[in-house]
Write a protein that holds these residues in place. Structure first.
Motif, mmCIF file in Angstrom:
data_model
loop_
_atom_site.group_PDB
_atom_site.id
_atom_site.type_symbol
_atom_site.label_atom_id
_atom_site.label_comp_id
_atom_site.label_asym_id
_atom_site.label_seq_id
_atom_site.Cartn_x
_atom_site.Cartn_y
_atom_site.Cartn_z
ATOM 1 N N UNK A 1 -15.410 1.065 7.683
ATOM 2 C CA UNK A 1 -15.271 0.057 6.623
ATOM 3 C C UNK A 1 -15.078 -1.334 7.233
ATOM 4 N N UNK A 2 -14.267 -1.415 8.286
ATOM 5 C CA UNK A 2 -14.063 -2.701 8.962
ATOM 6 C C UNK A 2 -15.382 -3.224 9.520
ATOM 7 N N UNK B 1 -18.410 -2.568 8.432
ATOM 8 C CA UNK B 1 -19.297 -3.020 7.347
ATOM 9 C C UNK B 1 -18.872 -4.383 6.822
ATOM 10 N N UNK C 1 -21.174 -7.805 7.107
ATOM 11 C CA UNK C 1 -21.553 -8.638 5.964
ATOM 12 C C UNK C 1 -21.076 -10.070 6.158
ATOM 13 N N UNK D 1 -23.289 -13.550 6.161
ATOM 14 C CA UNK D 1 -22.974 -14.676 5.265
ATOM 15 C C UNK D 1 -22.706 -15.942 6.085
ATOM 16 N N UNK E 1 -14.995 -15.008 4.335
ATOM 17 C CA UNK E 1 -15.781 -13.882 3.796
ATOM 18 C C UNK E 1 -15.110 -12.552 4.136
ATOM 19 N N UNK F 1 -13.480 -10.013 1.218
ATOM 20 C CA UNK F 1 -13.924 -8.622 1.096
ATOM 21 C C UNK F 1 -12.754 -7.651 1.194
ATOM 22 N N UNK G 1 -13.926 -4.045 -1.009
ATOM 23 C CA UNK G 1 -15.331 -3.634 -0.945
ATOM 24 C C UNK G 1 -15.717 -3.199 0.463
ATOM 25 N N UNK G 2 -16.937 -2.754 0.580
ATOM 26 C CA UNK G 2 -17.454 -2.356 1.892
ATOM 27 C C UNK G 2 -17.999 -0.947 1.832
#
Lengths: 136, 93
Positions: free
Chosen positions: A62-63, A65, A69, A73, A123, A127, A132-133
């Motif tokens: 998760x970290x 992802x 992202x 960005x 960002x 998140x 999210x992720x």
């Protein structure tokens, strides 16, 4: 708070402190106050947040992802800002015989780094706050 | 910024933790190799794990993946609601 979030906060604090330092030095040093941008070197210390601790997972999928992202960005915003600045400011900053003042070069490099790191950190933190992720 | 939520996939991780000797989030996180924040996000249906993590979670609880994660799309939910309302109408009549 996991290491990735700590790094984001640390980077944001370093960038904001650097900007304050440079602005505070302007009345005394003028253009030479840009030397204060050297404080950005502190960003290198963020690696210490990833020191291994026995039995603790430092970063997971998760970290990865979220960070991935955030990099996309940040790179997009940096590139847009860089191209726009290059296109719009060029007529104003070109001097005699098409020369570019040194201060503009310094500002471009440090400015680009500041934009990238700031957007990356914000960002990342947004998140995490939204949870999210998704691994999709 | 994408915010896909759970996309119709729900999980029973919290229930399974308590069924397995009130396992803490930290213990589960260490067992499957993720951070506690990821377990929190999973339990809140805010994160969909990779297939590998889903299998690891199922494995640590000793159950099948479908016992941990359930998929329910919007159409099936609507049709279930329709069925229930039909049954109620029939019962009234």
């Amino acid at each position: 708070v996991n290491p990735t979030q700590r790094v984001a906060w640390f980077n944001l604090i370093v960038v904001i402190s650097t900007l304050f330092l440079v602005l505070a030095l302007v009345p005394f040093l003028g253009q030479a106050s840009l030397g204060g941008m050297g404080t950005l070197g502190l960003l290198g210390f963020s690696v210490f947040f990833y020191r291994r601790k026995p039995g603790r997972v430092l970063a997971d999928e998760r970290d990865g992802l979220i960070l991935g992202r955030a990099v996309v960005i940040a790179y997009s915003v940096f590139w847009l800002a860089f191209v726009l600045a290059a296109a719009l400011l060029a007529p104003a900053i070109f001097g005699q015989d098409g020369s570019v003042p040194v201060v503009v070069v310094q500002t471009s490099v440090f400015g680009g780094l500041i934009v990238f790191i700031t957007v990356l950190s914000v960002a990342t933190l947004i998140q995490y706050s939204r949870g999210t992720g998704n691994a999709e | 910024m994408p915010n896909n939520g759970s996309a119709g996939i729900h999980n029973r991780i919290r229930r399974l933790r308590f069924d397995h000797g009130e396992m803490t989030q930290q213990q589960l996180a260490e067992g499957v190799g993720v951070t506690r924040q990821t377990i929190i996000a999973l339990e809140a249906d805010k994160y969909l794990p990779s297939l590998l993590l889903a299998f690891r979670l199922a494995s640590i609880f000793g159950v099948k993946v479908e016992d941990v994660f359930q998929y329910q799309d919007a159409q099936s939910v609507t049709s279930e609601d329709d069925k229930n309302s039909k049954k109620k109408t029939e019962a009234k009549n």
